[in-house]
Each structure stands twice: as structure tokens, then as C-alpha cells.
Scaffold this motif. Structure first.
Motif, PDB file in Angstrom:
ATOM      1  N   ALA A 199      29.305  30.495 -66.980  1.00 46.97           N
ATOM      2  CA  ALA A 199      28.508  31.600 -67.390  1.00 46.97           C
ATOM      3  C   ALA A 199      29.432  33.023 -67.483  1.00 46.97           C
ATOM      4  O   ALA A 199      30.529  32.934 -67.174  1.00 46.97           O
ATOM      5  CB  ALA A 199      27.719  32.088 -65.954  1.00 46.97           C
ATOM      6  N   PHE A 200      28.921  33.636 -68.602  1.00 50.17           N
ATOM      7  CA  PHE A 200      29.782  34.799 -69.046  1.00 50.17           C
ATOM      8  C   PHE A 200      28.769  36.101 -68.782  1.00 50.17           C
ATOM      9  O   PHE A 200      27.518  36.191 -68.975  1.00 50.17           O
ATOM     10  CB  PHE A 200      29.943  34.480 -70.455  1.00 50.17           C
ATOM     11  N   LEU A 201      29.511  37.136 -68.854  1.00 48.37           N
ATOM     12  CA  LEU A 201      28.735  38.353 -68.860  1.00 48.37           C
ATOM     13  C   LEU A 201      29.900  39.717 -69.553  1.00 48.37           C
ATOM     14  O   LEU A 201      31.154  39.347 -69.463  1.00 48.37           O
ATOM     15  CB  LEU A 201      28.206  38.896 -67.562  1.00 48.37           C
ATOM     16  N   ASP A 202      29.340  40.678 -69.830  1.00 42.55           N
ATOM     17  CA  ASP A 202      30.173  41.922 -70.219  1.00 42.55           C
ATOM     18  C   ASP A 202      29.771  43.007 -69.016  1.00 42.55           C
ATOM     19  O   ASP A 202      28.252  43.247 -68.815  1.00 42.55           O
ATOM     20  CB  ASP A 202      29.725  42.509 -71.703  1.00 42.55           C
ATOM     21  N   VAL A 203      30.545  43.707 -68.625  1.00 41.23           N
ATOM     22  CA  VAL A 203      30.036  44.863 -67.810  1.00 41.23           C
ATOM     23  C   VAL A 203      31.040  45.978 -68.259  1.00 41.23           C
ATOM     24  O   VAL A 203      32.269  45.814 -68.305  1.00 41.23           O
ATOM     25  CB  VAL A 203      30.390  44.574 -66.304  1.00 41.23           C
ATOM     26  N   ALA A 204      30.420  47.133 -67.962  1.00 46.59           N
ATOM     27  CA  ALA A 204      31.414  48.492 -68.172  1.00 46.59           C
ATOM     28  C   ALA A 204      32.489  48.488 -67.122  1.00 46.59           C
ATOM     29  O   ALA A 204      32.267  48.344 -66.105  1.00 46.59           O
ATOM     30  CB  ALA A 204      30.309  49.679 -68.248  1.00 46.59           C
ATOM     31  N   ALA A 205      33.675  49.006 -67.593  1.00 48.48           N
ATOM     32  CA  ALA A 205      34.731  48.896 -66.871  1.00 48.48           C
ATOM     33  C   ALA A 205      34.457  50.047 -65.811  1.00 48.48           C
ATOM     34  O   ALA A 205      35.274  49.890 -64.702  1.00 48.48           O
ATOM     35  CB  ALA A 205      36.046  49.063 -67.388  1.00 48.48           C
ATOM     36  N   ARG A 220      36.906  44.346 -74.170  1.00 52.27           N
ATOM     37  CA  ARG A 220      36.334  44.699 -75.506  1.00 52.27           C
ATOM     38  C   ARG A 220      36.693  46.305 -75.491  1.00 52.27           C
ATOM     39  O   ARG A 220      35.950  46.899 -74.725  1.00 52.27           O
ATOM     40  CB  ARG A 220      34.783  44.500 -75.539  1.00 52.27           C
ATOM     41  N   ARG A 221      37.507  46.923 -76.054  1.00 49.82           N
ATOM     42  CA  ARG A 221      37.991  48.131 -76.067  1.00 49.82           C
ATOM     43  C   ARG A 221      36.746  49.087 -76.571  1.00 49.82           C
ATOM     44  O   ARG A 221      36.019  48.770 -77.534  1.00 49.82           O
ATOM     45  CB  ARG A 221      39.122  48.427 -76.656  1.00 49.82           C
ATOM     46  N   ALA A 222      36.368  50.259 -75.928  1.00 50.12           N
ATOM     47  CA  ALA A 222      35.515  51.292 -76.189  1.00 50.12           C
ATOM     48  C   ALA A 222      34.111  50.550 -76.625  1.00 50.12           C
ATOM     49  O   ALA A 222      33.639  51.049 -77.687  1.00 50.12           O
ATOM     50  CB  ALA A 222      36.197  52.220 -77.522  1.00 50.12           C
ATOM     51  N   TYR A 223      33.717  49.675 -76.095  1.00 51.21           N
ATOM     52  CA  TYR A 223      32.473  49.143 -76.420  1.00 51.21           C
ATOM     53  C   TYR A 223      31.301  49.677 -76.015  1.00 51.21           C
ATOM     54  O   TYR A 223      30.322  49.739 -76.906  1.00 51.21           O
ATOM     55  CB  TYR A 223      32.652  47.525 -75.537  1.00 51.21           C
ATOM     56  N   TYR A 224      31.338  50.349 -74.822  1.00 51.73           N
ATOM     57  CA  TYR A 224      30.081  51.012 -74.387  1.00 51.73           C
ATOM     58  C   TYR A 224      29.942  52.436 -74.741  1.00 51.73           C
ATOM     59  O   TYR A 224      30.976  53.119 -74.340  1.00 51.73           O
ATOM     60  CB  TYR A 224      29.782  50.943 -72.753  1.00 51.73           C
ATOM     61  N   SER A 225      28.920  53.043 -75.374  1.00 53.61           N
ATOM     62  CA  SER A 225      29.028  54.387 -75.606  1.00 53.61           C
ATOM     63  C   SER A 225      28.032  55.023 -74.273  1.00 53.61           C
ATOM     64  O   SER A 225      27.077  54.378 -73.900  1.00 53.61           O
ATOM     65  CB  SER A 225      27.903  54.608 -77.052  1.00 53.61           C
ATOM     66  N   ARG A 226      28.658  56.310 -73.859  1.00 52.01           N
ATOM     67  CA  ARG A 226      28.160  56.940 -72.943  1.00 52.01           C
ATOM     68  C   ARG A 226      27.157  58.243 -73.457  1.00 52.01           C
ATOM     69  O   ARG A 226      27.391  58.568 -74.448  1.00 52.01           O
ATOM     70  CB  ARG A 226      29.037  57.326 -71.820  1.00 52.01           C
ATOM     71  N   GLU A 227      26.260  58.604 -72.650  1.00 55.04           N
ATOM     72  CA  GLU A 227      25.444  59.929 -72.926  1.00 55.04           C
ATOM     73  C   GLU A 227      26.248  61.022 -73.440  1.00 55.04           C
ATOM     74  O   GLU A 227      25.953  61.863 -74.158  1.00 55.04           O
ATOM     75  CB  GLU A 227      24.450  60.039 -71.738  1.00 55.04           C
ATOM     76  N   THR A 228      27.330  61.172 -72.798  1.00 56.02           N
ATOM     77  CA  THR A 228      28.430  62.422 -72.804  1.00 56.02           C
ATOM     78  C   THR A 228      29.277  61.988 -74.227  1.00 56.02           C
ATOM     79  O   THR A 228      29.639  63.165 -74.661  1.00 56.02           O
ATOM     80  CB  THR A 228      29.452  62.345 -71.829  1.00 56.02           C
TER      81      THR A 228
END
Length: 132
Positions: free
Chosen positions: A84-90, A110-118
Motif C-alpha cells: 500500500a502507498f499514500l502521499d501525506v503533507a509533510a 514530492r517537493r512543493a506538492y501541496y498548495s496551501r490556502e496561504t
């Protein structure tokens, strides 16, 4: 699902009802849980991937996410997945602790993968585990 996802995902864009419908129309996408806590996952070629897991804030810290993780693992193994695999915000410390408790270890970033509301971005940790 979209309501719980929106309540749980406050730092990034939650998924819409139509996105959930589209994913669930795919025969390799599966769902476990209930409106309080659910997981969406895919199984293909002996591997499973957690697409998302969400627990409504009103019932967090009651063991529902751990129970949901164990259930999707059982179902994925029954579908002959062995990893099983998953991605999670650091920066998602609680989720990382849950995944480590379930036997996951980090296998990539995965560098800079998730965008935040900020407007900032955060890395995604790629994690994997063996299924029973």
C-alpha cells in the motif's frame, strides 16, 4: 463524503461531491467507512493506493481513522494487493503518526506538492507498507 472532507481539510482545497462521484465511478476505486470517517483507495496489479482519508472534526481522536485504515488494508489485501502507498503533507504530523502506527515508512518526497490556502507549498511524503 464531500461534507466530511471539507470539514477535515482546512489547509488545502477539499474535494467536491462531483470529484467523489467521478472517482467512485471507476471500478478500481473503493470506499470504506461512514459519514464520520471514510477512506477512498484504489487497487491495481497487486498494489493499493490511499487516495484520501477524512475524519469529521467532531469525532476526531476516537480511533475511527485507525479503524478505517485497518479496514481498507483488509479489503485491499482481499483484492490481492500486497503493498500500500499514500502521499501525506509533510506538515501533517497527526496523519504521519497514524500512518507510521499502521506500519508505513517513508519511501520518497514530492517537493512543493501541496498548495496551501496561504499560497505556500509543502512537500508530500510518499509512504508505503506491506499488507498482511
Amino acid at each position: 463524503m464531500a461534507t466530511t472532507h471539507a470539514a477535515a481539510f482546512t489547509q488545502s482545497r477539499p474535494w467536491s461531491a462531483s470529484e467523489f462521484e467521478s472517482l467512485l465511478d471507476n471500478p478500481i476505486t473503493h470506499y470504506v467507512g461512514d459519514p464520520r470517517c471514510f477512506a477512498l483507495f484504489q487497487v491495481i496489479a497487486g498494489e493499493a493506493e490511499l487516495l484520501t482519508i477524512a475524519t469529521h472534526p467532531s469525532v476526531q481522536r476516537q480511533g475511527l481513522a485507525l479503524e478505517t485504515m485497518r479496514e481498507w488494508h483488509r479489503q485491499a489485501a482481499a483484492m490481492e494487493a500486497n503493498r500500500a502507498f499514500l502521499d501525506v503533507a509533510a506538515d501533517n504530523v497527526a496523519a504521519i503518526a497514524l500512518y507510521e502506527r499502521c506500519g508505513y515508512h517513508r519511501c520518497g518526497v514530492r517537493r512543493a506538492y501541496y498548495s496551501r490556502e496561504t499560497g505556500t507549498k509543502t512537500d508530500a511524503l510518499v509512504m508505503e507498507c506491506r499488507l498482511p
